[in-house]
Structure formats: C-alpha cells, structure tokens
Design a protein around this motif. Sequence first.
Motif, PDB file in Angstrom:
ATOM      1  N   UNK A  23       0.856  -1.181   0.000  1.00 35.10           N
ATOM      2  CA  UNK A  23       0.000   0.000   0.000  1.00 35.10           C
ATOM      3  C   UNK A  23       0.890   1.228   0.000  1.00 35.10           C
ATOM      4  N   UNK A  24       0.399   2.303  -0.607  1.00 30.73           N
ATOM      5  CA  UNK A  24       1.158   3.542  -0.672  1.00 30.73           C
ATOM      6  C   UNK A  24       0.256   4.709  -0.321  1.00 30.73           C
ATOM      7  N   UNK A  25       0.652   5.449   0.688  1.00 35.06           N
ATOM      8  CA  UNK A  25      -0.099   6.615   1.147  1.00 35.06           C
ATOM      9  C   UNK A  25       0.744   7.869   0.915  1.00 35.06           C
ATOM     10  N   UNK A  26       0.072   8.961   0.554  1.00 38.02           N
ATOM     11  CA  UNK A  26       0.737  10.241   0.332  1.00 38.02           C
ATOM     12  C   UNK A  26       0.056  11.298   1.191  1.00 38.02           C
ATOM     13  N   UNK A  27       0.864  12.124   1.841  1.00 39.71           N
ATOM     14  CA  UNK A  27       0.345  13.232   2.644  1.00 39.71           C
ATOM     15  C   UNK A  27       0.975  14.517   2.107  1.00 39.71           C
ATOM     16  N   UNK A  28       0.151  15.454   1.668  1.00 34.96           N
ATOM     17  CA  UNK A  28       0.619  16.740   1.139  1.00 34.96           C
ATOM     18  C   UNK A  28       0.202  17.822   2.126  1.00 34.96           C
ATOM     19  N   UNK A  29       1.190  18.562   2.637  1.00 35.15           N
ATOM     20  CA  UNK A  29       0.937  19.585   3.642  1.00 35.15           C
ATOM     21  C   UNK A  29       1.489  20.922   3.170  1.00 35.15           C
ATOM     22  N   UNK A  30       0.626  21.919   2.903  1.00 38.21           N
ATOM     23  CA  UNK A  30       1.125  23.252   2.578  1.00 38.21           C
ATOM     24  C   UNK A  30       1.903  23.834   3.755  1.00 38.21           C
ATOM     25  N   UNK A  31       2.963  24.544   3.458  1.00 39.81           N
ATOM     26  CA  UNK A  31       3.823  25.184   4.461  1.00 39.81           C
ATOM     27  C   UNK A  31       3.866  26.681   4.168  1.00 39.81           C
ATOM     28  N   UNK A  32       4.270  27.494   5.125  1.00 40.60           N
ATOM     29  CA  UNK A  32       4.369  28.937   4.872  1.00 40.60           C
ATOM     30  C   UNK A  32       5.359  29.261   3.750  1.00 40.60           C
ATOM     31  N   UNK A  33       5.181  30.414   3.152  1.00 39.09           N
ATOM     32  CA  UNK A  33       6.062  30.979   2.128  1.00 39.09           C
ATOM     33  C   UNK A  33       6.138  30.116   0.870  1.00 39.09           C
ATOM     34  N   UNK A  34       4.979  29.640   0.411  1.00 38.38           N
ATOM     35  CA  UNK A  34       4.863  28.878  -0.836  1.00 38.38           C
ATOM     36  C   UNK A  34       5.697  27.595  -0.840  1.00 38.38           C
ATOM     37  N   UNK A  35       5.675  26.904   0.265  1.00 35.80           N
ATOM     38  CA  UNK A  35       6.386  25.636   0.371  1.00 35.80           C
ATOM     39  C   UNK A  35       5.394  24.500   0.567  1.00 35.80           C
ATOM     40  N   UNK A  36       5.812  23.304   0.195  1.00 36.50           N
ATOM     41  CA  UNK A  36       5.011  22.093   0.373  1.00 36.50           C
ATOM     42  C   UNK A  36       5.862  21.031   1.044  1.00 36.50           C
ATOM     43  N   UNK A  37       5.225  20.277   1.913  1.00 37.19           N
ATOM     44  CA  UNK A  37       5.840  19.065   2.440  1.00 37.19           C
ATOM     45  C   UNK A  37       5.038  17.896   1.896  1.00 37.19           C
TER      46      UNK A  37
END
Length: 185
Positions: A23-37
Amino acid sequence: MSADQAWRFSLVPDFPLTDRAVQLEVIVTPQPQCCLQVDYILSDPDSQVLWPATMTLPRRLDFLWEHTCLELFIKTDEQPDYVEINASPCGAWQAYRFDDYRSPKHLPPNPDFRIRLQRLSVYHHHLRMQLDLSRLVKAGQMLQIGTCAVLEHNFGSNSYWALRHSALPADFHRQQDWMFQLAVN
C-alpha cells in the motif's frame, strides 16, 4: 479545507497486485512561504518493493522513474505548463518543466530550476520532500496537484501508482487523474 491542513491519499496501482499487502499513502501539507511538504509512506510487509539505500546528500539525477520513484505534478490554473518532481529513496531528485501535455517529448525533459528542494529525508519506507515553490507560484494561488509513484518490484517489473487511472497504460501526465487542488500560503 484550510491551506494549513494536510491532504492524505491512498494511491492505487495500475493493475491489481496478487498480494494486496503493498500500500502507498501520500500526505501533502502546505507550508508557509509557498512551500510544500510531501510524505510518501509505503507499507510493504513482504518486502516486494525494491527500496534503494540512501546516498549521503540529495542531488539531482535524471531517469529516476526507471526504478522506485515517488512523483509529484504541479500546475497553476492559469497556464498550460506544469512541473514534474521526481524523488528516489536513494536520495536523488529532479524537477522537470513541461510546456503542455508531455511537451517537450525528448528524454530527459528540461530541468526546472525554479523548484528548490529544502529537504529530502528517507526513513524505512518513508520519504519526505520539503519543496520551495516560491519561484513558481504566488501565495494564495491555487494549484492542481497529482501524486503518483513507480514501484520497482523484486519479481522483475514495475507497478504504477496514482490517485486514479482513467486510462491504461498508466500516464501520470493526464491532468484529469490529478484530482485535487490546494492553495499555497
């Protein structure tokens, strides 16, 4: 959903695997100053997926999609161009710019130096990318996001994972399969 909340998805393979343990899970989290985790978390209890050893320092390399490669596609609503970001558990990464659907067609595509990798961390079956998109987008801008992966298996072939597959063979560049939008901070 507010811009500071995480988006969590389970990716699906392009063909049914005989053993559903992978199984493969993805978590996308917006960060300050136009960054992504972006976190990719692989569940592989039977060790079917080839997960390469990690290099000391992240560096840009081409053709990562030939082996286990975790991918992210980003497009703004206003333009036809988009970016493909590839990351390998070995610690290598690359960003490519496309003017339109799979254009240019040459391989490897043109690198996109507007994307800056702030951090690439690899743990046992967990890869985390922290990306600075500030040279690509403006705060508050809506992005179309596609998350996907190529998983190389120990039985000699690759499987292709995405939010969905609207057609076969798998094609991560099909924007109708990207399926979600978010605003960057």
